[in-house]
Design a protein around this motif. Structure first.
Motif, PDB file in Angstrom:
ATOM      1  N   GLU A  68      -5.481   1.325   6.993  1.00 20.43           N
ATOM      2  CA  GLU A  68      -4.239   1.647   6.311  1.00 20.43           C
ATOM      3  C   GLU A  68      -3.031   1.332   7.190  1.00 20.43           C
ATOM      4  O   GLU A  68      -3.147   1.238   8.413  1.00 20.43           O
ATOM      5  N   PHE A  69      -1.882   1.216   6.535  1.00 26.20           N
ATOM      6  CA  PHE A  69      -0.648   0.926   7.268  1.00 26.20           C
ATOM      7  C   PHE A  69      -0.148   2.187   7.955  1.00 26.20           C
ATOM      8  O   PHE A  69      -0.008   3.241   7.338  1.00 26.20           O
ATOM      9  N   ASP A  70       0.111   2.081   9.255  1.00 29.05           N
ATOM     10  CA  ASP A  70       0.638   3.180  10.054  1.00 29.05           C
ATOM     11  C   ASP A  70       2.134   2.940  10.249  1.00 29.05           C
ATOM     12  O   ASP A  70       2.535   2.067  11.024  1.00 29.05           O
ATOM     13  N   ALA A  71       2.956   3.710   9.539  1.00 32.11           N
ATOM     14  CA  ALA A  71       4.402   3.503   9.599  1.00 32.11           C
ATOM     15  C   ALA A  71       4.949   3.767  10.998  1.00 32.11           C
ATOM     16  O   ALA A  71       5.901   3.119  11.434  1.00 32.11           O
ATOM     17  N   GLY A  72       4.361   4.717  11.707  1.00 33.88           N
ATOM     18  CA  GLY A  72       4.832   5.036  13.052  1.00 33.88           C
ATOM     19  C   GLY A  72       4.651   3.883  14.021  1.00 33.88           C
ATOM     20  O   GLY A  72       5.487   3.660  14.895  1.00 33.88           O
ATOM     21  N   ARG A  73       3.560   3.136  13.863  1.00 43.48           N
ATOM     22  CA  ARG A  73       3.283   1.989  14.740  1.00 43.48           C
ATOM     23  C   ARG A  73       3.714   0.674  14.105  1.00 43.48           C
ATOM     24  O   ARG A  73       3.668  -0.369  14.750  1.00 43.48           O
ATOM     25  N   ASN A  74       4.073   0.732  12.817  1.00 41.69           N
ATOM     26  CA  ASN A  74       4.478  -0.457  12.064  1.00 41.69           C
ATOM     27  C   ASN A  74       3.373  -1.512  12.052  1.00 41.69           C
ATOM     28  O   ASN A  74       3.628  -2.711  12.226  1.00 41.69           O
ATOM     29  N   MET A  75       2.157  -1.058  11.842  1.00 36.53           N
ATOM     30  CA  MET A  75       1.020  -1.972  11.782  1.00 36.53           C
ATOM     31  C   MET A  75      -0.145  -1.281  11.080  1.00 36.53           C
ATOM     32  O   MET A  75      -0.132  -0.067  10.877  1.00 36.53           O
ATOM     33  N   TYR A  76      -1.132  -2.070  10.695  1.00 35.57           N
ATOM     34  CA  TYR A  76      -2.328  -1.512  10.082  1.00 35.57           C
ATOM     35  C   TYR A  76      -3.261  -0.987  11.168  1.00 35.57           C
ATOM     36  O   TYR A  76      -3.326  -1.543  12.272  1.00 35.57           O
ATOM     37  N   ALA A  77      -3.974   0.085  10.833  1.00 37.22           N
ATOM     38  CA  ALA A  77      -4.874   0.699  11.805  1.00 37.22           C
ATOM     39  C   ALA A  77      -6.060   1.321  11.077  1.00 37.22           C
ATOM     40  O   ALA A  77      -5.946   1.742   9.919  1.00 37.22           O
ATOM     41  N   PRO A  78      -7.219   1.381  11.737  1.00 34.20           N
ATOM     42  CA  PRO A  78      -8.379   2.020  11.117  1.00 34.20           C
ATOM     43  C   PRO A  78      -8.171   3.525  10.996  1.00 34.20           C
ATOM     44  O   PRO A  78      -7.525   4.142  11.846  1.00 34.20           O
ATOM     45  N   VAL A  79      -8.703   4.074   9.928  1.00 33.98           N
ATOM     46  CA  VAL A  79      -8.618   5.515   9.692  1.00 33.98           C
ATOM     47  C   VAL A  79     -10.040   6.041   9.523  1.00 33.98           C
ATOM     48  O   VAL A  79     -10.784   5.575   8.653  1.00 33.98           O
ATOM     49  N   ILE A  80     -10.421   6.984  10.367  1.00 35.22           N
ATOM     50  CA  ILE A  80     -11.759   7.569  10.308  1.00 35.22           C
ATOM     51  C   ILE A  80     -11.705   8.796   9.403  1.00 35.22           C
ATOM     52  O   ILE A  80     -10.923   9.721   9.641  1.00 35.22           O
ATOM     53  N   GLY A  81     -12.527   8.790   8.362  1.00 41.26           N
ATOM     54  CA  GLY A  81     -12.499   9.862   7.382  1.00 41.26           C
ATOM     55  C   GLY A  81     -13.676  10.816   7.475  1.00 41.26           C
ATOM     56  O   GLY A  81     -14.207  11.082   8.555  1.00 41.26           O
ATOM     57  N   GLU A  82     -14.097  11.277   6.323  1.00 38.64           N
ATOM     58  CA  GLU A  82     -15.166  12.275   6.264  1.00 38.64           C
ATOM     59  C   GLU A  82     -16.527  11.639   6.539  1.00 38.64           C
ATOM     60  O   GLU A  82     -16.664  10.425   6.642  1.00 38.64           O
ATOM     61  N   GLU A  83     -17.520  12.494   6.628  1.00 44.04           N
ATOM     62  CA  GLU A  83     -18.872  12.033   6.921  1.00 44.04           C
ATOM     63  C   GLU A  83     -19.389  11.121   5.812  1.00 44.04           C
ATOM     64  O   GLU A  83     -19.305  11.444   4.630  1.00 44.04           O
ATOM     65  N   PHE A 200      -4.730  -6.561   5.288  1.00 49.10           N
ATOM     66  CA  PHE A 200      -6.083  -6.737   4.752  1.00 49.10           C
ATOM     67  C   PHE A 200      -6.347  -5.691   3.668  1.00 49.10           C
ATOM     68  O   PHE A 200      -6.225  -4.496   3.897  1.00 49.10           O
ATOM     69  N   GLU A 201      -6.694  -6.146   2.484  1.00 47.70           N
ATOM     70  CA  GLU A 201      -6.969  -5.235   1.372  1.00 47.70           C
ATOM     71  C   GLU A 201      -8.415  -4.774   1.444  1.00 47.70           C
ATOM     72  O   GLU A 201      -9.338  -5.582   1.520  1.00 47.70           O
ATOM     73  N   THR A 202      -8.627  -3.466   1.432  1.00 47.69           N
ATOM     74  CA  THR A 202      -9.977  -2.929   1.562  1.00 47.69           C
ATOM     75  C   THR A 202     -10.559  -2.561   0.205  1.00 47.69           C
ATOM     76  O   THR A 202      -9.831  -2.384  -0.778  1.00 47.69           O
ATOM     77  N   LEU A 203     -11.880  -2.428   0.172  1.00 47.37           N
ATOM     78  CA  LEU A 203     -12.527  -2.033  -1.072  1.00 47.37           C
ATOM     79  C   LEU A 203     -12.278  -0.552  -1.328  1.00 47.37           C
ATOM     80  O   LEU A 203     -11.933   0.196  -0.417  1.00 47.37           O
ATOM     81  N   PRO A 204     -12.428  -0.095  -2.571  1.00 45.78           N
ATOM     82  CA  PRO A 204     -12.168   1.313  -2.890  1.00 45.78           C
ATOM     83  C   PRO A 204     -13.019   2.248  -2.037  1.00 45.78           C
ATOM     84  O   PRO A 204     -14.199   1.998  -1.801  1.00 45.78           O
ATOM     85  N   GLN A 205     -12.403   3.319  -1.554  1.00 45.15           N
ATOM     86  CA  GLN A 205     -13.090   4.283  -0.708  1.00 45.15           C
ATOM     87  C   GLN A 205     -13.339   5.581  -1.464  1.00 45.15           C
ATOM     88  O   GLN A 205     -12.619   5.934  -2.391  1.00 45.15           O
ATOM     89  N   GLY A 206     -14.364   6.284  -1.032  1.00 42.29           N
ATOM     90  CA  GLY A 206     -14.631   7.605  -1.581  1.00 42.29           C
ATOM     91  C   GLY A 206     -14.973   7.604  -3.053  1.00 42.29           C
ATOM     92  O   GLY A 206     -14.726   8.570  -3.768  1.00 42.29           O
ATOM     93  N   GLY A 207     -15.549   6.487  -3.517  1.00 37.28           N
ATOM     94  CA  GLY A 207     -15.962   6.437  -4.907  1.00 37.28           C
ATOM     95  C   GLY A 207     -14.840   6.159  -5.870  1.00 37.28           C
ATOM     96  O   GLY A 207     -15.005   6.217  -7.080  1.00 37.28           O
ATOM     97  N   SER A 208     -13.637   5.859  -5.350  1.00 36.95           N
ATOM     98  CA  SER A 208     -12.500   5.581  -6.228  1.00 36.95           C
ATOM     99  C   SER A 208     -12.562   4.176  -6.769  1.00 36.95           C
ATOM    100  O   SER A 208     -13.278   3.338  -6.272  1.00 36.95           O
TER     101      SER A 208
END
Length: 208
Positions: A68-83, A200-208
């Motif tokens: 996802e886009f990180d506005a604070g860093r002004n760049m895309y970054a990986p986001v680690i979610g739930e199990e 980079f556009e990612t595939l739907p997450q979390g069943g969305s």
């Protein structure tokens, strides 16, 4: 009779023109740069070690990963979610490392970088694999592992061209090797690459 002018003695030269001065400068600069190189080497090793700030621990394959886009860093970054265990199994750090290592060795043994790029390095015939785990071409989160396994083990029967006419040859990848490659790609997608690739556009997450 004309008298020859006596050349200046070495001691009459300016200090900055003496061989001794430049010899000392060369020694100092060489020693200083050696220290800088050592410091940078240790800093780099720390930055690229699994479990560091930018490179996640191998057990990250037990979690959902997005980009996802990180506005604070002004760049895309990986986001680690739930199990979200890979292949429905929670792996310890050692088990995850063994699986990721198998995938990395398989990628090397099959010369994947002859066609693909990893972290921007390699060939540009086929897609970059840095965020391949998140590629929307795999449909959705539920079908991804199955489709990836089918594609890797039999890319001829399960061809996926991702909008091109280029097809992957059958590399003889076994089911076990395919699981390793998938684990490697999932782990790789969690590496913070300073915004590469951008947008980079990612595939739907979390069943969305």
């Amino acid at each position: 009779m004309r008298l020859k002018r006596r050349p200046h003695a070495v001691s009459d030269r300016a200090w900055w023109a003496s061989q001794d001065f430049w010899r000392k400068c060369a020694i100092f600069v060489t020693a200083f740069m050696a220290v800088v190189l050592i410091v940078l080497t240790f800093h780099t090793m720390d930055a690229i070690t699994s479990g560091s700030g930018r490179v996640p621990a191998y057990a990250v394959i037990n979690y959902r990963i997005d980009y996802e886009f990180d506005a604070g860093r002004n760049m895309y970054a990986p986001v680690i979610g739930e199990e979200a265990p890979l292949f429905g199994t929670l792996h310890t750090e050692d088990e995850a490392r063994a699986l990721v290592d198998l995938g990395k060795l398989t990628v090397q043994a099959k010369n994947c970088m002859n066609c693909h790029t990893l972290l921007g390095n390699g060939a540009y015939y086929a897609p970059d694999l840095t965020k391949a785990w998140l590629d929307p071409g795999w449909g959705n989160e539920q079908s991804r592992e199955l489709l990836l396994t089918m594609f890797l083990t039999d890319p001829v029967a399960n061809a996926r061209t991702f909008g091109t006419r280029r097809r992957m040859p059958d590399l003889g990848i076994t089911d076990e090797e395919a699981r390793g490659v998938i684990a490697f790609l999932k782990w790789l997608s969690a590496v913070d690459t300073n915004g590469f690739p951008h947008g980079f556009e990612t595939l739907p997450q979390g069943g969305s």
